[in-house]
Design an enzyme around this catalytic site. Structure first.
Site: not given
Ligand SMILES: *Cc1c(COP(=O)(O)O)cnc(C)c1O
Length: 404
Positions: A140, A225, A254
Site C-alpha cells: 500500500f 515506503d 503518519k
Molecule cells: C498510510 C500509508 C500510506 C498513505 O498515506 P496517506 O497519508 O494516507 O496518504 C502510504 N504508504 C503506507 C505504507 C501507508 O501505511
C-alpha cells in the site's frame, strides 16, 4: 463531560461522500491513549489514528508547539521558506542516511514525489526506456492515481480509467520473481520494510538484502515506503536501520506529525538534484505549523527512552495476546515489530477481523484490521503500561463474546 448530540452519525450519510463507513459513535475528545465519544463513553486507543498518534492525543509538547507557532505564523507557501521547515529538515537529515528533504502533506504525496523523482532521475541519467517501477503484491502506497496503481491491490486502482504505465508487481519475499523481472529498464523498486495494510508481513533479511543488490546491479533506485513503519513505530527511528540496508529514497508521514498532516521524502543530495526548480511542488508542503509540530514530535520520539519503550511495549502486547490466545485459540500467528502488531485469525474465524474490531469498540477499546483476517494494533509509542493492561482486558471481553 457535556453532551453534544446535535451532530449524529446518521448525518454523515446526508452530507459526506460515501467512500468511508465510519463507526457509529463519534469521538469528541482524546487524552493520552484514551478517547471519549459524544455520550461520554471512554475508549482505550490501540488504533492511534492508524499509526499516526505516536504520542497519543493532545501530548503537551505537541499542544505547546502548535499553539506557539499558531500565534506566530501559519502559512507562507514555498515562495518563502520558514524556520520550522529548515529545522525539521536538519533534524531528519542528521538522524538518517538522507541529505535532502521534500515536504508534502501526506504519505501518498511523499510517495508521489519519490516516484516522480525516480522517473526523472532515470530519464536524466539513462534516457526514456528506463521507466519501469516495480512494487509488491499487497503493498500500500497511498491513494493518488500514481501511488494507488503502484500499490499491490488492483481492486483499489481499477475502475478509474487508464492507469499510469510501466508499473509491475511481484510477490513480497519472492526474490527470484523480482530477479526475473528486473532489467536495465527498471528505474525503481518501492517497498515497505514491513507491509502494514497488506497484513503486517515481515520481509526476510535475505530478501531485503537481495532487493538492494538487484537494484545496485541494474542501476535502479530503492525506495522504502516508511509511512507506517517510520518515526519510531518499530522501535527504531526508521525500520531500515535494523535491516542493514539503506534505501536511496525514503517516504515518511503518519507518525511524523503525530496527528498534524505532514509527509516527507528523504533522499541523497545527488538524487535530489534532479528535482530542479519548478519540477514538483505543493502549496502547503513544509507549512510552518505542520513542521513546528513535527519538530516537537521528533524531539520526543527520537530518544533512547522512547525507542526502548516501544520494544518493551511490543513484548507486553505480544505476551498478553499470546495469553488470550491460549484461552480462546483465535490466532494462528501474532507478529509484527515494535508497536505495529498483527494477530492473524485462525481459519475458524477467517474473514471476521471486522467483527472483532466492532466487538472491541463495544467493549471500549479501539483496534484496527489489516485485511479480513488480521487484527492490527498501532497504539501510541508511549502508551502507559496500565492502558495496555486495561485495553487488552476489554479486548479479551470482546473475544469472549465472539469465541467464548
Ligand atoms: C498510510 C500509508 C500510506 C498513505 O498515506 P496517506 O497519508 O494516507 O496518504 C502510504 N504508504 C503506507 C505504507 C501507508 O501505511
Amino acid at each position: 463531560m457535556s453532551k453534544n448530540l446535535s451532530v449524529q452519525r446518521a448525518d454523515f450519510d446526508e452530507v459526506m461522500v460515501p467512500n468511508y463507513n465510519p463507526a457509529n459513535m463519534i469521538p469528541v475528545k482524546g487524552e493520552g491513549s484514551r478517547v471519549w465519544d459524544q455520550e461520554g463513553k471512554e475508549y482505550v486507543d490501540f488504533a492511534g489514528g492508524i499509526a499516526v498518534n505516536c504520542l497519543g492525543h493532545c501530548h503537551p509538547a505537541m499542544v505547546k508547539a502548535l499553539t506557539e507557532q499558531g500565534n506566530k505564523l501559519w502559512h507562507l507557501s514555498n515562495v518563502f521558506t520558514n524556520e520550522p521547515a529548515i529545522r525539521l529538515a536538519q533534524k531528519l537529515t542528521s538522524a538518517t542516511f538522507a541529505e535532502r528533504v521534500y515536504f508534502a502533506n501526506s504519505g501518498a504525496e511523499a510517495n508521489e514525489a519519490a516516484l516522480k523523482l525516480a522517473r526523472r532521475w532515470a530519464l536524466d541519467n539513462y534516457g526514456e526506456t528506463k521507466n519501469q517501477i516495480i512494487s509488491f503484491n499487497k503493498s500500500f502506497h497511498g491513494r493518488t492515481f500514481f501511488t494507488v496503481t503502484v500499490g499491490g491491490q488492483a481492486a483499489y486502482s481499477d475502475g478509474f480509467g487508464p492507469k499510469p504505465g510501466a508499473i509491475e508487481h511481484v510477490d513480497y519475499n519472492d526474490l527470484a520473481a523480482l530477479e526475473q523481472l528486473m532489467s536495465e529498464k527498471t528505474c525503481a523498486v518501492i517497498m515497505e520494510p514491513l507491509q502494514g495494510e497488506g497484513g503486517v508481513i515481515t520481509p526476510s533479511a535475505e530478501f531485503v538484502k537481495g532487493v538492494r543488490e538487484l537494484c545496485d546491479r541494474h542501476n535502479a533506485l530503492l525506495i522504502f515506503d516508511e509511512v507506517q513503519t517510520g518515526f519510531g513505530r518499530t522501535g527504531h527511528l526508521y525500520a531500515y536501520e535494523a535491516l542493514g540496508v539503506t534505501p536511496d529514497i525514503l517516504s515518511t508521514a503518519k507518525a511524523l506529525g503525530g496527528g498534524f498532516p505532514i509527509g516527507a521524502m528523504l533522499t541523497t543530495a545527488a538524487i535530489a538534484s534532479h528535482l530542479k526548480p519548478g519540477t514538483h511542488g505543493s502549496t502547503y508542503g513544509g507549512n510552518p505549523l505542520a513542521c513546528a509540530v513535527a519538530e516537537a514530535v521528533f524531539d520526543v520520539v527520537n530518544t533512547p527512552e522512547t525507542l526502548a519503550g516501544v520494544k518493551q511495549r511490543e513484548q507486553q502486547f505480544k505476551e498478553a495476546l499470546a495469553a488470550i490466545n491460549a484461552r480462546y485459540n483465535i490466532f494462528k500467528d501474532i507478529r509484527g515489530q515494535g508497536l505495529l502488531i498483527g494477530a492473524e485469525l485462525t481459519d475458524a474465524f477467517a474473514g471476521k477481523s471486522r467483527d472483532f474490531l466492532n466487538a472491541a469498540a463495544d467493549e471500549g477499546v479501539m483496534v484496527l484490521v489489516a485485511g479480513p483476517n488480521v487484527i492490527r494494533f498501532t497504539p501510541s509509542l508511549i502508551i502507559p503500561e496500565q492502558d495496555i493492561v486495561e485495553g487488552l482486558a476489554r479486548f479479551e471481553r470482546a473475544v469472549a463474546k465472539l469465541a467464548g
